[in-house]
Enzyme design. Structure first.
Site, PDB file in Angstrom:
ATOM      1  N   THR A   1       4.920   2.201  -9.124  1.00  0.00           N
ATOM      2  CA  THR A   1       5.787   2.058 -10.298  1.00  0.00           C
ATOM      3  C   THR A   1       7.088   1.356  -9.942  1.00  0.00           C
ATOM      4  O   THR A   1       7.711   0.715 -10.791  1.00  0.00           O
ATOM      5  CB  THR A   1       6.063   3.439 -10.915  1.00  0.00           C
ATOM      6  OG1 THR A   1       4.809   4.086 -11.152  1.00  0.00           O
ATOM      7  CG2 THR A   1       6.834   3.347 -12.217  1.00  0.00           C
TER       8      THR A   1
ATOM      9  N   TYR B   1      -1.418   8.947  -0.249  1.00  0.00           N
ATOM     10  CA  TYR B   1      -1.519   8.425  -1.615  1.00  0.00           C
ATOM     11  C   TYR B   1      -2.924   7.862  -1.782  1.00  0.00           C
ATOM     12  O   TYR B   1      -3.231   6.774  -1.292  1.00  0.00           O
ATOM     13  CB  TYR B   1      -0.449   7.355  -1.824  1.00  0.00           C
ATOM     14  CG  TYR B   1      -0.325   6.792  -3.222  1.00  0.00           C
ATOM     15  CD1 TYR B   1      -1.043   7.291  -4.300  1.00  0.00           C
ATOM     16  CD2 TYR B   1       0.545   5.726  -3.461  1.00  0.00           C
ATOM     17  CE1 TYR B   1      -0.903   6.755  -5.570  1.00  0.00           C
ATOM     18  CE2 TYR B   1       0.696   5.181  -4.727  1.00  0.00           C
ATOM     19  CZ  TYR B   1      -0.034   5.696  -5.775  1.00  0.00           C
ATOM     20  OH  TYR B   1       0.103   5.159  -7.033  1.00  0.00           O
TER      21      TYR B   1
ATOM     22  N   LYS C   1      -1.084  12.708  -2.947  1.00  0.00           N
ATOM     23  CA  LYS C   1      -0.896  12.279  -4.328  1.00  0.00           C
ATOM     24  C   LYS C   1      -2.256  11.772  -4.771  1.00  0.00           C
ATOM     25  O   LYS C   1      -2.742  10.739  -4.289  1.00  0.00           O
ATOM     26  CB  LYS C   1       0.152  11.168  -4.454  1.00  0.00           C
ATOM     27  CG  LYS C   1       0.268  10.636  -5.892  1.00  0.00           C
ATOM     28  CD  LYS C   1       1.212   9.453  -6.017  1.00  0.00           C
ATOM     29  CE  LYS C   1       1.207   8.925  -7.460  1.00  0.00           C
ATOM     30  NZ  LYS C   1       2.094   7.749  -7.633  1.00  0.00           N
TER      31      LYS C   1
ATOM     32  N   ILE D   1       3.392  13.456  -9.360  1.00  0.00           N
ATOM     33  CA  ILE D   1       4.248  12.289  -9.152  1.00  0.00           C
ATOM     34  C   ILE D   1       4.034  11.414 -10.373  1.00  0.00           C
ATOM     35  O   ILE D   1       2.998  10.781 -10.531  1.00  0.00           O
ATOM     36  CB  ILE D   1       3.924  11.571  -7.836  1.00  0.00           C
ATOM     37  CG1 ILE D   1       4.218  12.513  -6.659  1.00  0.00           C
ATOM     38  CG2 ILE D   1       4.744  10.288  -7.712  1.00  0.00           C
ATOM     39  CD1 ILE D   1       3.919  11.932  -5.294  1.00  0.00           C
TER      40      ILE D   1
END
Length: 296
Positions: free
Chosen positions: A49, A137, A165, A207
């Site tokens: 992001t 991640y 995540k 998240i």
């Protein structure tokens, strides 16, 4: 933070504001401070992001430094430190540790498609280079590789591997990972729209992209989930569902940057190849914000 620290609640996957071709420090620091004031439990700069693929390495490091400095240890900063080059990931992780990040978020290497053994060796190398927690991640939709639960279990035996995540959107993974690694393995959702189910299956937080624009609601949602108050969580979810959906109506982070511009937090500027949200979808995002009570 100890290597096996607990990360709980709403963590904002921060956007990166731009101005005149460079970073907008004032807008970024303002966003960090506002997030903390609104109850966000933690901050995650320079991830997907945050447009990490289109910031330079120097800019990447600068953003982590600003985030840590502005947060002033009020909430943990989990710094993005991923790369498909192990050497680059180690360099970013070392820098994050040096400037005071609580942990690092390391994405599974993308494009070069390593095997499960390659994934293990990549994360082991980062683990061996630093002394702060590492959040894996796992985002197969972008990296093309999906880390297996067996590989995560091997990694969790290392001193700094702290959790995941999970952006697989497969809620069944929560239970499988919980069975394999136990409750001490931090499980953070990477999908706002499925976070309610993720938490009910034993997740510890999210998240979040949506929390860029609705930090208080996302914080209250996570607090309710962690208390087991799913009736309250469901009421908040009902407010947020249009945002969760429509902040991905085009490629992230174009919709969320447009939403933040409506709140006066920053300009609606992205770096190519990312482009601004199309005119056709702007009213859809705005109406989602109205539904959540963020705009009149």
């Amino acid at each position: 933070m100890t290597a096996k620290s607990k990360f709980r609640g709403s963590f904002t996957a921060l956007v990166t504001p731009f101005k005149n071709g460079g970073l907008d420090e004032a807008a970024f620091r303002g966003l960090v401070s506002w997030q903390i004031a609104e109850g966000t439990h933690g901050l995650v700069p320079v991830g997907t992001t945050g447009e990490s693929p289109t910031v330079t390495h120097d800019e990447h490091k600068q953003l982590v430094e600003w985030c840590v400095d502005e947060a002033k240890a009020r909430v943990p900063v989990i710094a993005g430190a991923g790369s498909n080059s192990t050497a680059e990931a180690i360099g970013l992780a070392k820098h994050a540790e040096k400037v005071g990040a609580a942990a690092v978020l390391v994405v599974t290497p993308y494009y070069n498609k390593p095997t499960q053994e390659g994934l293990y060796q990549h994360f082991k190398a980062v683990n061996d280079a630093i002394g702060i927690p590492i959040i894996i991640y796992n985002i197969p939709g972008r990296s093309v590789v999906d880390m297996s639960t067996d590989t995560m279990k091997r990694l969790f035996e290392l001193k700094n591997i702290s959790g995941v995540k999970d952006a697989t959107a497969n809620i069944a993974r929560v239970s499988a990972q919980r069975a394999a690694m136990g409750e001490d393995f931090n499980q953070l959702s990477g999908e706002d729209i499925t976070a309610l189910g993720y938490m009910a299956h034993g997740g510890h937080g999210c998240i979040s992209v949506t929390s860029n624009v609705a930090p208080r609601l996302c914080s209250e949602f996570q607090t309710a989930c962690l208390k087991g108050d799913y009736a309250t969580a469901l009421k908040i979810q009902d407010k947020l569902v249009p945002l969760h959906t429509n902040l991905f109506i085009e490629a992230n982070p174009a919709p969320v940057k447009y939403a933040l511009s409506l709140l006066g937090k920053m300009s609606n500027t992205l770096r190519l190849p990312m482009v601004e949200l199309s005119e056709a979808n702007r009213e859809i995002v705005r109406q989602s914000m109205v539904h959540a009570g963020l705009l009149n």
